[in-house]
Scaffold this motif. Structure first.
Motif, PDB file in Angstrom:
ATOM      1  N   UNK A 101       0.879  -1.155  -0.184  1.00  0.00           N
ATOM      2  CA  UNK A 101       0.179  -0.039   0.051  1.00  0.00           C
ATOM      3  C   UNK A 101       0.800   1.113  -0.049  1.00  0.00           C
ATOM      4  N   UNK A 102       0.333   2.339  -0.385  1.00  0.00           N
ATOM      5  CA  UNK A 102       1.067   3.768  -0.347  1.00  0.00           C
ATOM      6  C   UNK A 102       1.741   3.862   1.191  1.00  0.00           C
ATOM      7  N   UNK A 103       2.662   4.477   1.349  1.00  0.00           N
ATOM      8  CA  UNK A 103       3.611   4.634   2.446  1.00  0.00           C
ATOM      9  C   UNK A 103       3.006   5.540   3.601  1.00  0.00           C
ATOM     10  N   UNK A 129      11.291  -3.003  21.437  1.00  0.00           N
ATOM     11  CA  UNK A 129      10.838  -1.543  21.437  1.00  0.00           C
ATOM     12  C   UNK A 129      11.043  -0.631  20.219  1.00  0.00           C
ATOM     13  N   UNK A 130      11.198  -1.495  19.227  1.00  0.00           N
ATOM     14  CA  UNK A 130      10.784  -0.689  17.839  1.00  0.00           C
ATOM     15  C   UNK A 130      10.542  -1.742  16.825  1.00  0.00           C
ATOM     16  N   UNK A 131       9.923  -1.399  15.747  1.00  0.00           N
ATOM     17  CA  UNK A 131       9.582  -2.345  14.609  1.00  0.00           C
ATOM     18  C   UNK A 131       9.800  -1.245  13.302  1.00  0.00           C
ATOM     19  N   UNK A 132       9.558  -2.048  11.911  1.00  0.00           N
ATOM     20  CA  UNK A 132       9.438  -1.569  10.850  1.00  0.00           C
ATOM     21  C   UNK A 132       8.282  -1.813  10.030  1.00  0.00           C
ATOM     22  N   UNK A 133       7.839  -0.929   9.250  1.00  0.00           N
ATOM     23  CA  UNK A 133       6.986  -1.180   8.149  1.00  0.00           C
ATOM     24  C   UNK A 133       7.519  -0.941   7.009  1.00  0.00           C
ATOM     25  N   UNK A 134       7.526  -1.866   6.059  1.00  0.00           N
ATOM     26  CA  UNK A 134       8.111  -1.682   4.733  1.00  0.00           C
ATOM     27  C   UNK A 134       7.175  -1.799   3.644  1.00  0.00           C
ATOM     28  N   UNK A 135       7.110  -0.386   2.832  1.00  0.00           N
ATOM     29  CA  UNK A 135       5.918  -0.246   2.007  1.00  0.00           C
ATOM     30  C   UNK A 135       6.786  -0.831   0.430  1.00  0.00           C
ATOM     31  N   UNK A 136       5.872  -1.907  -0.193  1.00  0.00           N
ATOM     32  CA  UNK A 136       6.354  -2.393  -1.007  1.00  0.00           C
ATOM     33  C   UNK A 136       6.408  -1.557  -2.429  1.00  0.00           C
TER      34      UNK A 136
END
Ligand code: SF4
Length: 193
Positions: A101-103, A129-136
């Motif tokens: 999806x869009x970022x 305590x952190x994570x990441x979303x990766x926008x394809x």
């Protein structure tokens, strides 16, 4: 733990629109399988293949052990999930979720990531305590701080979903009515469209 095991996807959907979870959990036979859903799944799988060749530098990380498609269940929360990528470091555990999806790192995505963090903390004993979303589509990653706000929101969603299922009560629609125009359940929500 309740006998009913929820999914982290339930939590994400609950934040997006609680009524979606009502349809999926209380009226499962009405769910349509749309082309959009199938296309998203294909893109997701392709990206997973590319990720295996990608460096951790995409996330600004120097080191870490990667694990893909990690199936995980929390007996404490009664929730299971499958995490696209988990990076294990000496003193932390990091969930990474791919989005076709869009970022825009919407709150439902961030709470979903926090739920993955809770599951990983229970499983590994390490802090998430952190994570990441990766926008394809844009091939960009977005760092999310998994603080108490997001983790509490995940826990509250779990409780609210269990209550809704037990009562079989249809929740109010999302106040963000633009979401209804692209919702696969819109034909069942006569009060919003
Ligand atoms: S149409 Fe709107 S209110 Fe109904 S389930 Fe979809 S997003 Fe929620």
């Amino acid at each position: 733990m309740s006998d009913l095991v929820l999914t982290v996807t339930d939590i994400k959907q609950w934040l997006y629109c609680p009524r979606v979870v009502y349809y999926l959990r209380c009226l499962p036979s009405v769910r349509p399988t749309t082309y959009r859903m199938r296309a998203a799944t294909d893109a997701h799988d392709d990206e997973a293949d590319r990720e295996r060749r990608r460096s951790l530098r995409t996330y600004g990380l120097d080191d870490g052990e990667r694990a893909f498609d990690v199936e995980i269940t929390s007996t404490r929360l009664g929730v299971r999930g499958r995490i696209d990528l988990v990076v294990r470091r000496r003193d932390e555990i990091i969930p990474i979720d791919y989005k076709d999806s869009p970022g825009r790192a919407g709150r439902h995505f961030q709470v979903q990531l926090a739920a993955y963090g809770l599951l990983l903390e229970e499983e590994t004993g390490l802090a998430a305590h952190r994570g990441f979303l990766y926008f394809i589509p844009s091939r960009r990653s977005f760092a999310v701080t998994l603080g108490d706000d997001l983790k509490d929101a995940a826990r509250e969603a779990i409780e609210a979903i269990r209550t809704m299922i037990a009562r079989e009560s249809m929740p109010s629609p999302t106040p963000w009515r633009r979401r209804c125009t692209v919702c696969e359940f819109h034909r069942f929500c006569n009060d919003v469209i």
